[in-house]
Design a protein around this motif. Structure first.
Motif: not given
Length: 350
Positions: A8-11, A98-110, A79-90
């Motif tokens: 999903l993240l890669m798309s 395209y203008i946006a603010t996101l909260k992105v969580r990195i997979n710390n174990n990876l 790089l995208v393989n380290f992305i665990q979650e992403a959330e669009v705030i606006s």
């Protein structure tokens, strides 16, 4: 499930989670403003930039400048393989923008595993409790004030100061024990007997005596004196004599102390240590749960069982950094590590 998330993240789909369990240290809020030939291209390009900005922001908290430079060379596909979650705030979009603010969580174990495999320094930067001892003199020849009501410097530190730091700055408390062993003169002299008792009483190794003296008609001169063998540092703060002048000085003092702690972390956190531990359990599931907790702690590189039986397990634990930092990290998981002269006893509890 993990593969579905990555797909999903890669798309460039967005994943929302209300109860993320990993540390906020591995989360970054980023903003993007991208223009391209059409709306779809702008969004795709924008998401790639958001992931890169978030990844490098988080990585910057876990390595030194050399390591960050190496990580910045990762391709978008890597790089995208380290992305665990992403959330669009606006977000806002037009035909080409395209203008946006996101909260992105990195997979710390990876991230941690990759850095270890590539030989990139992994620096543990957990928040530290820092005790400041604010002494004040109107003139350099005056006796230093500490507990006295005329100590405006101490008042500033006690009035919820804005340090701009991830570390926890605490003005030395005037409880009965500390008050009885420490005064302005002993603080200014870095009196070992007094400050050792304070360090033991407050359970911290991070003590800084901050000697503030008015610098002429306007301004404040502060001598930052670490009680850990590190060199002192003098900084000047400009401004009229007022309570605001002391408040103005606090973030600059904190920034300097933060930088010295970071340098110490880089020096110590790249070294690997080992310990032998013992853990007693009523049920095997108790140990399995504890073992999983240990493996999720960033300071810990590996946990290996050496012997098990009769409700006890002996294990070898490899960790990065100093033992007192490891003990602090374990407490966050309600795990207590006690030195038993030759091995460490691990137990659960408050």
């Amino acid at each position: 499930m993990h593969k579905i998330i990555l797909a999903l993240l890669m798309s460039f789909g967005i994943i929302h989670t209300a109860n993320a369990k990993s540390s906020e240290k591995y989360v970054a809020e980023v903003s993007i403003d991208i223009t391209a030939e059409d709306a779809a291209s702008a969004r795709e390009k924008g998401m790639k930039e958001a992931y890169r900005k978030a990844f490098l922001t988080v990585a910057g908290k876990s390595t030194d400048s050399e390591g960050l430079a190496r990580l910045s060379n990762l391709t978008d596909d890597q790089l995208v393989n380290f992305i665990q979650e992403a959330e669009v705030i606006s977000e806002k979009a037009s035909n080409v923008r395209y203008i946006a603010t996101l909260k992105v969580r990195i997979n710390n174990n990876l991230l941690k595993t990759y850095m270890e495999e590539q030989g990139i320094n992994y620096v543990i930067r957990t928040a530290s409790n820092i005790i400041v001892v604010p002494v004040f003199r109107e003139f350099s020849g005056d006796s230093p004030l500490l507990w006295e009501s005329r100590n405006e410097w101490r008042k500033a530190w006690e009035q919820s100061p804005k340090t701009g730091s991830e570390n926890n700055y605490i003005s030395v408390p005037a409880d009965s024990m500390v008050y009885s062993v420490l005064d302005g003169n002993k603080a200014l002299q870095l009196n070992g007997q007094a400050l050792d008792l304070v360090a033991s009483h407050l359970n911290t190794r991070n003590i800084y005596v901050l000697d503030a003296v008015y610098n002429g008609i306007e301004g404040l001169r502060i001598n930052i004196m670490p009680y850990n063998g590190q060199p002192s540092k003098t900084i000047d703060i400009s401004g009229e004599r007022s309570p605001e002048l002391f408040q103005k000085a606090i973030p600059e003092v904190a920034a300097y102390i933060d930088s010295t702690i970071q340098e110490q972390n880089i020096a110590s956190d790249t070294s690997r240590q080992e310990l032998i531990g013992m853990y007693s359990y009523d049920k095997l599931s108790d140990w399995i749960k504890t073992e999983n907790q240990l493996k999720n702690i960033p300071q810990i590189s590996s946990v290996k069982i050496e012997a098990m039986g009769k409700g006890k397990v002996q294990f070898r634990l490899e960790y990065i950094g100093q033992i007192y930092d490891l003990i602090t990290a374990l407490k966050a998981y309600r795990l207590n590590l006690q030195d038993m002269n030759g091995y460490y006893n691990l137990s659960t509890g408050a």
